[in-house]
Design a protein around this motif. Structure first.
Motif, PDB file in Angstrom:
ATOM      1  N   ARG A 340       0.822  -1.214   0.000  1.00  0.00           N
ATOM      2  CA  ARG A 340       0.000   0.000   0.000  1.00  0.00           C
ATOM      3  C   ARG A 340       0.850   1.256   0.000  1.00  0.00           C
ATOM      4  O   ARG A 340       0.478   2.261  -0.584  1.00  0.00           O
ATOM      5  CB  ARG A 340      -0.908   0.041   1.238  1.00  0.00           C
ATOM      6  N   HIS A 366      -2.684  -2.511  -5.164  1.00  0.00           N
ATOM      7  CA  HIS A 366      -3.326  -1.839  -4.026  1.00  0.00           C
ATOM      8  C   HIS A 366      -2.573  -0.594  -3.570  1.00  0.00           C
ATOM      9  O   HIS A 366      -2.932   0.000  -2.550  1.00  0.00           O
ATOM     10  CB  HIS A 366      -3.423  -2.808  -2.841  1.00  0.00           C
ATOM     11  N   ARG A 368      -1.187   2.902  -2.587  1.00  0.00           N
ATOM     12  CA  ARG A 368      -1.870   4.164  -2.291  1.00  0.00           C
ATOM     13  C   ARG A 368      -0.897   5.330  -2.140  1.00  0.00           C
ATOM     14  O   ARG A 368      -1.276   6.471  -2.341  1.00  0.00           O
ATOM     15  CB  ARG A 368      -2.701   4.029  -1.004  1.00  0.00           C
ATOM     16  N   ASN A 394      -6.356   3.419  -6.724  1.00  0.00           N
ATOM     17  CA  ASN A 394      -6.443   3.920  -5.344  1.00  0.00           C
ATOM     18  C   ASN A 394      -5.272   4.819  -4.949  1.00  0.00           C
ATOM     19  O   ASN A 394      -5.228   5.299  -3.818  1.00  0.00           O
ATOM     20  CB  ASN A 394      -6.512   2.742  -4.366  1.00  0.00           C
ATOM     21  N   TYR A 396      -3.175   7.847  -4.101  1.00  0.00           N
ATOM     22  CA  TYR A 396      -3.515   9.235  -3.783  1.00  0.00           C
ATOM     23  C   TYR A 396      -2.277  10.105  -3.548  1.00  0.00           C
ATOM     24  O   TYR A 396      -2.374  11.336  -3.528  1.00  0.00           O
ATOM     25  CB  TYR A 396      -4.416   9.305  -2.554  1.00  0.00           C
ATOM     26  N   SER A 420      -8.340   9.814  -8.019  1.00  0.00           N
ATOM     27  CA  SER A 420      -7.930   9.597  -6.633  1.00  0.00           C
ATOM     28  C   SER A 420      -6.663  10.358  -6.266  1.00  0.00           C
ATOM     29  O   SER A 420      -6.482  10.750  -5.109  1.00  0.00           O
ATOM     30  CB  SER A 420      -7.713   8.095  -6.376  1.00  0.00           C
TER      31      SER A 420
END
Length: 494
Positions: A340, A366, A368, A394, A396, A420
């Motif tokens: 992540r 996944h 982020r 996802n 950001y 995102s």
């Protein structure tokens, strides 16, 4: 009184709601109105008294409020002219005053000690007295602590303990406080003494402390409840670990090091298995490229490669050059399929190109937050960037270097938007012959949630300042146009 208030479950919900505060306001800093309300409720009737008093005394900012219950001390404490040092010339509590001091101490659940000024007033208490039989959390930040000061606070119910340094009273804290789950020693501590204290703890969930010896690490591997270990050294130290045996930390999910040389971290990774590890963090003042490569390789080969979600490796200074292949180094992380967060700033630069960025995003569906900055001219183009972004909806937070001179994409012909991404940090330096309007239009069209582009090394050079001004203009123009369309739609009878 309404009969619903006689239902204990309902009463608890009402009182707890009254006592709840915004997250930025805790403990004794809660509004005086709330405390006055609880005090008034406690005096209202027997039904309200116990619950209101429990909430009123649950958090204590030191011992002063409890000493205020002692008849002899009350005028000194609450006299407006009383000074902070009122207790220096006061005799310790007499035996007949003990019950006054202890009247509400059993209700205390959380206490923060910033000073031990009043401790001497308890000198006559029997040594076996349990002053806080229901205490759950202790934060001891008092300076110049004397031996024996903590004995009144080491309750069998204690679950959370944070101290500013390792005190002699804590020698057998694990035995005295069998329920202890969280233990934090903030300052420097002798490794052997600290390790002995840690070995007395059998049910820890979280441990934050200075470096431990091999025996303590072996002990920690036997604690099935352990979830988090953070080792923090105030300065970069050589931390040898000898006589480690192979062992498994069954449920450990967070492992963090600060100020520890890579050699010690590698020893732990090579000797221990972490089948449940989700977060790995390391900060070193200096992390040479060769050691960084060893660390990357060791992480990729441990069993945690199937579970790790967050990796943060950084150093306090950048190395001016290295002979390794950063492309190969980045590929060491491609095995972390659950990733992540990946933040690497441990050396001079991480070189990426379009192909490697695409391969990385394919491996990390996944992801982020990604920070892989290259301080040299980048070979990642806008087309390579947006091709990779399609694979990670996802994401950001992104920090990479982009070659903004190479405009290889036509935003009007693209329907793709990554909605995102909110933070875009670039590592490229100010460059000549860059079309500011085109760059701003590409970001505005395809990254609508990015308000401005930031530069990793701090500050905003003229290029990116101009791009951000153009972004603001495009957003304002878009908002105005949308407002006119809405206004026109409202006024149109059709």
């Amino acid at each position: 009184m309404h009969r619903a208030l006689f239902v204990s479950e309902i009463l608890v919900e009402i009182f707890v709601s009254l006592n709840q505060l915004p997250s930025s306001t805790i403990g004794w800093t809660q509004s005086s109105l709330t405390r006055k309300s609880l005090a008034s409720l406690a005096r209202t009737c027997k039904t309200f008294h116990e619950l209101a008093m429990d909430l009123l005394w649950a958090y204590m900012p030191g011992l002063r409020p409890l000493f205020g219950c002692v008849t002899r001390l009350h005028p000194m404490i609450y006299d407006p002219k009383s000074k902070y040092s009122w207790s220096r010339c006061v005799d310790p509590l007499a035996e007949h005053e003990f019950h006054q001091f202890l009247r509400h101490s059993s209700r205390v659940r959380n206490i923060v000690m910033s000073t031990n000024t009043y401790i001497h007033l308890l000198a006559a208490l029997p040594i076996e007295t349990c002053v806080f039989p229901g205490l759950l959390s202790l934060s001891w930040m008092a300076q110049r602590t004397n031996p024996g000061d903590l004995r009144f606070f080491l309750s069998p119910t204690l679950r959370h303990c944070c101290v500013s340094e390792l005190y002699s009273d804590l020698h057998h804290i694990g035995t005295q406080c069998a329920a202890l789950e969280d233990f934090t020693v903030q300052g420097h501590a002798d490794t052997a003494q600290l390790s002995e204290v840690v070995r007395s703890c059998k049910g820890l969930r979280r441990l934050h402390c200075a470096p431990l010896d091999s025996t303590a690490w072996m002990h920690l591997s036997t604690i099935p409840t352990l979830l988090e270990v953070k080792i923090l050294a105030s300065r970069n130290i050589r931390y040898p670990l000898d006589n480690l045996d192979f062992a498994t930390f069954l449920n450990l999910s967070t492992l963090s090091f600060r100020g520890i040389e890579v050699e010690a971290v590698l020893a732990l990774i090579h000797h221990f298995e972490f089948p449940s590890l989700k977060e790995f963090e390391m900060y070193a003042r200096v992390l040479p490229w060769a050691e960084a490569e060893q660390l990357f390789r060791a992480l990729s080969r441990c069993k945690a490669s199937q579970t790790l979600e967050h990796i943060n490796i950084s150093s306090g200074s950048r190395i001016q050059g290295h002979s390794g292949d950063s492309l190969t180094a980045v590929r060491q992380f491609l095995c972390f399929k659950q990733l992540r967060t990946l933040r690497i700033s441990a050396h001079h630069s991480i070189h990426l190109d379009n192909d490697l960025l695409f391969e990385a995003m394919t491996s990390w569906p996944h992801i982020r937050s990604l920070s892989l900055l290259d301080w040299h001219p980048s070979t990642i183009t806008f087309r390579g960037l947006f091709t990779a972004l399609r694979l990670c909806p996802n994401l950001y937070d992104l920090q990479v270097s982009v070659d903004v001179r190479n405009i290889d994409i036509e935003p009007e012909a693209e329907s793709f938007q990554h909605t995102s991404l909110r933070t875009l940090v670039v590592g490229s330096s100010e460059l000549e012959s860059v079309n500011v309007e085109v760059v701003a239009h590409i970001i505005f069209s395809m990254l609508p949630a990015v308000d401005q582009v930031m530069r990793a090394s701090g500050g905003v050079p003229r290029l990116w300042s101009d791009v951000n001004k153009r972004l603001e203009f495009l957003r304002n123009r878009s908002s105005s146009a949308a407002g006119r369309r809405i206004a026109g739609g409202v006024s149109d009878p059709n």
